[in-house]
Motif scaffolding. Structure first.
Motif, short mmCIF file in Angstrom:
data_model
loop_
_atom_site.label_atom_id
_atom_site.label_comp_id
_atom_site.label_asym_id
_atom_site.label_seq_id
_atom_site.Cartn_x
_atom_site.Cartn_y
_atom_site.Cartn_z
N ASN A 199 0.82 -1.21 0.00
CA ASN A 199 0.00 0.00 0.00
C ASN A 199 0.86 1.27 0.00
OD1 ASN A 199 -2.57 -1.07 -0.23
ND2 ASN A 199 -2.80 -1.36 1.96
N GLN A 200 1.97 1.23 0.71
CA GLN A 200 2.89 2.38 0.70
C GLN A 200 3.45 2.61 -0.70
OE1 GLN A 200 5.64 1.20 3.77
NE2 GLN A 200 4.53 2.31 5.36
N GLU B 29 0.84 4.14 -2.85
CA GLU B 29 0.70 5.56 -2.52
C GLU B 29 1.84 6.38 -3.14
OE1 GLU B 29 -0.30 8.39 1.30
OE2 GLU B 29 0.55 6.40 1.66
N GLU B 30 3.07 5.87 -3.02
CA GLU B 30 4.23 6.58 -3.60
C GLU B 30 4.07 6.78 -5.11
OE1 GLU B 30 7.90 4.55 -2.68
OE2 GLU B 30 7.35 4.42 -0.56
N GLU C 16 1.34 7.21 -6.56
CA GLU C 16 0.13 8.01 -6.73
C GLU C 16 -1.05 7.22 -7.30
OE1 GLU C 16 1.24 11.59 -8.83
OE2 GLU C 16 2.58 12.20 -7.21
N THR D 34 -4.59 5.55 -6.61
CA THR D 34 -5.66 5.98 -5.71
C THR D 34 -6.37 4.83 -5.01
OG1 THR D 34 -7.21 6.03 -7.56
CG2 THR D 34 -6.08 8.09 -7.01
N PHE E 30 -6.09 1.16 -2.90
CA PHE E 30 -5.16 0.39 -2.07
C PHE E 30 -5.78 -0.95 -1.74
CE2 PHE E 30 -4.54 4.91 -1.18
CZ PHE E 30 -3.22 5.05 -1.60
#
Length: 142
Positions: free
Chosen positions: A129-130, A133-134, A136, A138, A140
């Motif tokens: 999930n990280q 997110e990195e 971008e 949307t 997860f």
């Protein structure tokens, strides 16, 4: 008894002159398992408990027990969270997705590519999930 490698089966099929003989000879290879049966088999193979898999997946406990029992049909993201929690390789994850009827991972999808990378590098759900997110993304893993 262990199943035959699928490539061996393909070779046998190519070399057969009688499909009926091939099917009769390999009937045990065609046994189909459902999603929850496959999850149970994976747990046994890896000597894991459902509680351990649920904890590592980050999924809600009671709902996930319903997934394991076959009472609920999980979303694709939930299936992937379980696959990552169970440390499945890509082939086993694709099979799990196929059994769940939620669509296999596709290399031309950036989101799917991140998941394939996570599986290949044995990332956990939080790390995956990280990474999403990195990059971008949307959506997860649940």
């Amino acid at each position: 008894m262990k199943n035959k490698d699928r490539y061996k089966l393909i070779q046998e099929l190519k070399n057969t002159s009688c499909i009926k003989h091939f099917i009769a000879k390999n009937n045990k290879e065609f046994k189909k398992e459902n999603f929850s049966e496959y999850l149970d088999r994976i747990l046994k193979e890896k000597n894991l408990t459902k509680a351990h898999a649920i904890r590592k997946s980050g999924l809600e406990q009671s709902y996930t027990y319903h997934i394991f029992s076959g009472d609920r049909n999980p979303s694709r993201k939930k299936v992937l969270a379980l696959a990552i929690a169970l440390e499945l390789d890509i082939a086993k994850t694709q099979y799990l997705l196929k059994l769940a009827n939620v669509g296999e991972l596709y290399i031309r999808s950036q989101w799917d590519c991140v998941i394939l990378h996570a599986l290949n590098k044995n990332l956990n759900v939080i790390e995956t999930n990280q990474l999403l997110e990195e990059l971008e993304e949307t959506e997860f893993l649940e």
